[in-house]
Design a protein around this motif. Structure first.
Motif, PDB file in Angstrom:
ATOM      1  N   ALA A   1       8.522   2.605  -5.627  1.00 35.33           N
ATOM      2  CA  ALA A   1       8.779   1.426  -4.795  1.00 35.33           C
ATOM      3  C   ALA A   1       8.511   0.191  -5.634  1.00 35.33           C
ATOM      4  O   ALA A   1       7.485   0.109  -6.320  1.00 35.33           O
ATOM      5  CB  ALA A   1       7.876   1.423  -3.568  1.00 35.33           C
ATOM      6  N   VAL A   2       9.441  -0.760  -5.606  1.00 34.93           N
ATOM      7  CA  VAL A   2       9.248  -2.030  -6.281  1.00 34.93           C
ATOM      8  C   VAL A   2       9.195  -3.117  -5.212  1.00 34.93           C
ATOM      9  O   VAL A   2      10.039  -3.184  -4.325  1.00 34.93           O
ATOM     10  CB  VAL A   2      10.359  -2.304  -7.322  1.00 34.93           C
ATOM     11  CG1 VAL A   2      11.751  -2.195  -6.713  1.00 34.93           C
ATOM     12  CG2 VAL A   2      10.167  -3.685  -7.961  1.00 34.93           C
ATOM     13  N   GLN A   3       8.177  -3.957  -5.311  1.00 34.72           N
ATOM     14  CA  GLN A   3       7.942  -4.973  -4.287  1.00 34.72           C
ATOM     15  C   GLN A   3       7.642  -6.306  -4.956  1.00 34.72           C
ATOM     16  O   GLN A   3       7.007  -6.362  -6.007  1.00 34.72           O
ATOM     17  CB  GLN A   3       6.758  -4.559  -3.407  1.00 34.72           C
ATOM     18  CG  GLN A   3       6.359  -5.589  -2.349  1.00 34.72           C
ATOM     19  CD  GLN A   3       5.315  -5.030  -1.403  1.00 34.72           C
ATOM     20  OE1 GLN A   3       5.609  -4.118  -0.636  1.00 34.72           O
ATOM     21  NE2 GLN A   3       4.105  -5.564  -1.451  1.00 34.72           N
ATOM     22  N   THR A   4       8.079  -7.390  -4.324  1.00 40.00           N
ATOM     23  CA  THR A   4       7.762  -8.723  -4.797  1.00 40.00           C
ATOM     24  C   THR A   4       7.740  -9.696  -3.635  1.00 40.00           C
ATOM     25  O   THR A   4       8.417  -9.479  -2.625  1.00 40.00           O
ATOM     26  CB  THR A   4       8.780  -9.213  -5.849  1.00 40.00           C
ATOM     27  OG1 THR A   4       8.365 -10.486  -6.373  1.00 40.00           O
ATOM     28  CG2 THR A   4      10.169  -9.382  -5.242  1.00 40.00           C
TER      29      THR A   4
ATOM     30  N   ARG B   1      10.818  -5.218  -0.506  1.00 37.48           N
ATOM     31  CA  ARG B   1      10.362  -3.933  -1.031  1.00 37.48           C
ATOM     32  C   ARG B   1      11.541  -2.971  -1.030  1.00 37.48           C
ATOM     33  O   ARG B   1      12.196  -2.766   0.006  1.00 37.48           O
ATOM     34  CB  ARG B   1       9.236  -3.374  -0.161  1.00 37.48           C
ATOM     35  CG  ARG B   1       8.691  -2.009  -0.600  1.00 37.48           C
ATOM     36  CD  ARG B   1       7.591  -1.589   0.356  1.00 37.48           C
ATOM     37  NE  ARG B   1       7.058  -0.258   0.066  1.00 37.48           N
ATOM     38  CZ  ARG B   1       6.029  -0.008  -0.734  1.00 37.48           C
ATOM     39  NH1 ARG B   1       5.421  -1.014  -1.343  1.00 37.48           N
ATOM     40  NH2 ARG B   1       5.590   1.229  -0.922  1.00 37.48           N
ATOM     41  N   LEU B   2      11.849  -2.391  -2.178  1.00 39.67           N
ATOM     42  CA  LEU B   2      12.929  -1.425  -2.321  1.00 39.67           C
ATOM     43  C   LEU B   2      12.328  -0.105  -2.801  1.00 39.67           C
ATOM     44  O   LEU B   2      11.723  -0.037  -3.867  1.00 39.67           O
ATOM     45  CB  LEU B   2      13.963  -1.938  -3.316  1.00 39.67           C
ATOM     46  CG  LEU B   2      15.152  -1.024  -3.616  1.00 39.67           C
ATOM     47  CD1 LEU B   2      15.869  -0.593  -2.343  1.00 39.67           C
ATOM     48  CD2 LEU B   2      16.118  -1.723  -4.577  1.00 39.67           C
ATOM     49  N   GLU B   3      12.496   0.928  -1.985  1.00 38.95           N
ATOM     50  CA  GLU B   3      11.993   2.254  -2.316  1.00 38.95           C
ATOM     51  C   GLU B   3      13.156   3.151  -2.724  1.00 38.95           C
ATOM     52  O   GLU B   3      14.184   3.207  -2.043  1.00 38.95           O
ATOM     53  CB  GLU B   3      11.272   2.875  -1.115  1.00 38.95           C
ATOM     54  CG  GLU B   3      10.010   2.138  -0.713  1.00 38.95           C
ATOM     55  CD  GLU B   3       9.314   2.788   0.477  1.00 38.95           C
ATOM     56  OE1 GLU B   3       9.879   3.765   1.024  1.00 38.95           O
ATOM     57  OE2 GLU B   3       8.227   2.324   0.860  1.00 38.95           O
ATOM     58  N   VAL B   4      12.996   3.873  -3.831  1.00 40.06           N
ATOM     59  CA  VAL B   4      13.984   4.841  -4.294  1.00 40.06           C
ATOM     60  C   VAL B   4      13.254   6.161  -4.494  1.00 40.06           C
ATOM     61  O   VAL B   4      12.349   6.286  -5.309  1.00 40.06           O
ATOM     62  CB  VAL B   4      14.674   4.375  -5.592  1.00 40.06           C
ATOM     63  CG1 VAL B   4      15.609   3.209  -5.297  1.00 40.06           C
ATOM     64  CG2 VAL B   4      13.657   3.936  -6.651  1.00 40.06           C
TER      65      VAL B   4
ATOM     66  N   THR C   1       4.967   1.035  -7.603  1.00 41.15           N
ATOM     67  CA  THR C   1       4.123   2.199  -7.385  1.00 41.15           C
ATOM     68  C   THR C   1       5.001   3.429  -7.232  1.00 41.15           C
ATOM     69  O   THR C   1       6.121   3.352  -6.724  1.00 41.15           O
ATOM     70  CB  THR C   1       3.255   2.034  -6.126  1.00 41.15           C
ATOM     71  OG1 THR C   1       4.084   1.698  -5.022  1.00 41.15           O
ATOM     72  CG2 THR C   1       2.219   0.952  -6.324  1.00 41.15           C
ATOM     73  N   THR C   2       4.498   4.570  -7.652  1.00 43.08           N
ATOM     74  CA  THR C   2       5.270   5.795  -7.515  1.00 43.08           C
ATOM     75  C   THR C   2       5.380   6.185  -6.057  1.00 43.08           C
ATOM     76  O   THR C   2       4.459   5.971  -5.271  1.00 43.08           O
ATOM     77  CB  THR C   2       4.619   6.961  -8.278  1.00 43.08           C
ATOM     78  OG1 THR C   2       3.322   7.217  -7.727  1.00 43.08           O
ATOM     79  CG2 THR C   2       4.515   6.669  -9.749  1.00 43.08           C
TER      80      THR C   2
ATOM     81  N   VAL D   1       0.843  -1.182   0.000  1.00 43.30           N
ATOM     82  CA  VAL D   1       0.000   0.000   0.000  1.00 43.30           C
ATOM     83  C   VAL D   1       0.884   1.239   0.000  1.00 43.30           C
ATOM     84  O   VAL D   1       1.812   1.340   0.771  1.00 43.30           O
ATOM     85  CB  VAL D   1      -0.919  -0.012   1.246  1.00 43.30           C
ATOM     86  CG1 VAL D   1      -1.722   1.272   1.307  1.00 43.30           C
ATOM     87  CG2 VAL D   1      -1.842  -1.210   1.196  1.00 43.30           C
ATOM     88  N   THR D   2       0.606   2.173  -0.873  1.00 41.97           N
ATOM     89  CA  THR D   2       1.372   3.413  -0.908  1.00 41.97           C
ATOM     90  C   THR D   2       0.454   4.556  -0.538  1.00 41.97           C
ATOM     91  O   THR D   2      -0.701   4.582  -0.927  1.00 41.97           O
ATOM     92  CB  THR D   2       1.904   3.664  -2.326  1.00 41.97           C
ATOM     93  OG1 THR D   2       2.181   2.434  -2.941  1.00 41.97           O
ATOM     94  CG2 THR D   2       3.156   4.495  -2.294  1.00 41.97           C
ATOM     95  N   THR D   3       0.955   5.507   0.236  1.00 35.90           N
ATOM     96  CA  THR D   3       0.139   6.634   0.618  1.00 35.90           C
ATOM     97  C   THR D   3       0.605   7.876  -0.111  1.00 35.90           C
ATOM     98  O   THR D   3       1.690   7.937  -0.656  1.00 35.90           O
ATOM     99  CB  THR D   3       0.216   6.859   2.123  1.00 35.90           C
ATOM    100  OG1 THR D   3       1.566   7.080   2.471  1.00 35.90           O
ATOM    101  CG2 THR D   3      -0.326   5.672   2.889  1.00 35.90           C
ATOM    102  N   GLY D   4      -0.233   8.910  -0.079  1.00 36.01           N
ATOM    103  CA  GLY D   4       0.106  10.160  -0.770  1.00 36.01           C
ATOM    104  C   GLY D   4      -0.758  10.320  -1.989  1.00 36.01           C
ATOM    105  O   GLY D   4      -1.033   9.373  -2.717  1.00 36.01           O
ATOM    106  N   ALA D   5      -1.171  11.556  -2.236  1.00 35.78           N
ATOM    107  CA  ALA D   5      -2.147  11.808  -3.289  1.00 35.78           C
ATOM    108  C   ALA D   5      -1.605  11.460  -4.655  1.00 35.78           C
ATOM    109  O   ALA D   5      -2.355  11.139  -5.562  1.00 35.78           O
ATOM    110  CB  ALA D   5      -2.581  13.266  -3.236  1.00 35.78           C
TER     111      ALA D   5
END
Length: 532
Positions: A88-91, A157-160, A204-205, A27-31
């Protein structure tokens, strides 16, 4: 390195559980968050993915997955667009076989080529590493300890986001760094001399990111299951006010202690009064069973903590002459996020009118007897989001056909969102209990049978997913007479259809039922340690 941050999420009070669950579910937050890519490989192909090294193909591992089946190479498979920036890329990934020491599976971000990218590697030496690879030369940016075993699924999950890189395992932030080498790039998954299954890839962005969403690698937009939030407090029967106890709060309001040795642990669970006991690391216990007193929360730190060589007994000493709940019955106990290994009796035993017990997000494999046994008049228990991996005598409810005096009208237990993974029997086996609620569990490759209702027990089997289960549920078992069993809204894949009979009253608590089509994905993503 972040030695404290590596364990921070599991140490926070239970109020943080929903936030961790959101990370597990992607789940990603932010508009401005948007989905760039999803692929669960259920269409049977890997269109849109470009392999480099190894042997990649869509296979079946519970559901359809992208499988890398060679242990003899450094392999990766890439997807997405080179212009993607902050995301964010998740698997979900299951390492199947490590070919030697210090091998790994990984998720990749800002990929420039097959030899240049950021990656989060889950290694066979029980570490996770956030790394940068430049023209084939790697540099470690951060590292942390985490339990890793072949045959288990993990969510990476890797967030950049700008120059900030963050790596999560099963929802817990374990690695973080700052690096300015690359600002954009594709995504990927990788193995290093390891066979592995990858599933449920999602990109997800990040909040504030500008990339334009694209379709999944198959060319058709897809979406994952709509997973409900995991409970932050005990639900099911453990939430019902009864026997002088209002719900189940465990050690809330008491002091918090972190234990790193068996002696400290045994001392803590024996103390009188509320206490939150945080178990750090795998503790080797002496002897078969160890008593837990009332008003305790026992919670593992991270995904690799737990108990081996012994189990937990929640209850008074056996006394067949007691036929009503005594005032000093053990009550208000929470057991969460623990791995159980090599227990010589039961992993968890609840007995002698113990009540209001919540057993949640644990993982157990094989031991001498039961994974979770509940018996001798115990009641108001919830067993949720656990992963039973290959256990034989998994969950017994009601210990003997001759124990009606203690058990009739009691043994009220909820079993929900558990993964019965290649277990053999007793999932659960029920005597006398009424109403026993078995809902939204995932049964895969069950050896003998799933649920057995015996000795006039009342069992509701609802919204479960049975995959490769010849005998999902039946009435009677061995010398035990038949019980009552109502089944509704279950799904059966390469499975029998089960045996029902009689009627069972509705449970007295509210609950949300996940559609069967979503149960397998939701439970495998959420059940077990490291997911709270």
């Amino acid at each position: 390195m972040l030695p404290n941050q590596a364990w921070r999420a599991p140490l926070v009070a239970l109020a943080a559980a929903l936030a961790a669950a959101a990370l597990v579910l992607g789940v990603t937050t932010g508009a401005s968050a948007a989905t760039l890519l999803t692929d669960d490989f259920e269409d049977g192909n890997s269109a849109g993915w470009t392999a480099n090294g190894g042997s990649w193909a869509v296979a079946t591992d519970g559901s359809r997955v992208l499988r890398q089946s060679s242990t003899g190479s450094d392999a990766r498979s890439l997807a997405g667009t080179a212009t993607w920036t902050d995301y964010a890329v998740q698997t979900r990934v299951k390492p199947v076989s490590f070919n030697g020491a210090n091998r790994f599976v990984a998720v990749l971000a800002r990929v420039q080529s097959s030899t240049s990218y950021y990656y989060l590697a889950l290694r066979s030496n029980n570490t996770v590493e956030l790394k940068r690879l430049v023209n084939g030369s790697s540099a470690t940016l951060d590292t942390a300890s985490v339990g890793v075993s072949a045959g288990s699924f993990y969510t990476l999950r890797l967030e950049v986001n700008g120059s900030t890189l963050r790596g999560y395992v099963n929802g817990a932030l374990l690695a973080e760094a700052t690096d300015t080498r690359w600002a954009s790039g594709r995504v990927g998954v990788a193995t290093f001399y390891t066979t592995a299954s990858f599933d449920d890839v999602a990109v997800t962005t990040a909040s504030g990111g500008e990339p334009t969403p694209t379709s999944s690698p198959t060319g058709e937009p897809t979406s994952g299951p709509t997973n409900p939030p995991q409970p932050n407090v005990a639900d099911g029967w453990a939430s019902v006010n009864a026997w002088g106890q209002n719900g189940t709060s465990g050690g809330a309001g008491g002091s918090t202690v972190t234990v790193t040795s068996a002696s400290a642990f045994l001392s803590a669970i024996a103390q009188v009064g509320p206490r939150i006991i945080q178990v750090q690391g795998m503790l080797t216990l002496p002897g078969p069973m160890h008593d837990v007193t009332s008003d305790k929360t026992i919670v593992g730190v991270g995904s690799g903590s737990g108990l081996t060589g012994g189990g937990l007994n929640v209850g008074l000493a056996i006394d067949d002459g007691i036929t009503a709940p005594p005032a000093n019955a053990v009550h208000n106990v929470i057991i969460r996020n623990l791995n159980f290994r090599g227990w010589p009796d039961d992993a968890i035993n609840v007995q002698m009118f113990s009540h209001h017990v919540w057993i949640d997000h644990n993982t157990w494999t094989t031991g001498a007897d039961g994974g979770v046994d509940i018996k001798r008049g115990s009641s108001y228990v919830t067993v949720s989001y656990n992963h039973a991996d290959g256990t034989n005598k998994n969950m017994l409810l009601g210990h003997d056909d001759s124990n009606a005096a203690q058990d009739v009208g009691r043994l009220k237990v909820s079993y929900h969102h558990n993964w019965f993974d290649s277990t053999t029997q007793r999932n659960p086996r029920v005597r006398f209990g009424d109403q026993v609620h078995v809902y939204n569990n995932y049964y895969s490759d069950t050896g003998d049978y799933g649920v057995a209702s015996t000795e006039n027990a009342g069992v509701i089997v609802e919204g479960n997913a049975f995959v490769n289960v010849d005998d999902p549920f039946h009435l009677g078992e061995a010398d035990s007479g038949p019980g009552r069993l109502v089944a509704r809204d279950n799904s059966f894949t390469n499975s029998g259809t089960g045996q029902t009979g009689g009627s069972v009253s509705a449970v007295s608590y509210s609950y949300s039922l996940l559609p069967c089509a979503q149960v397998q994905a939701a439970v495998t993503a959420q059940a077990g340690t490291g997911r709270i």
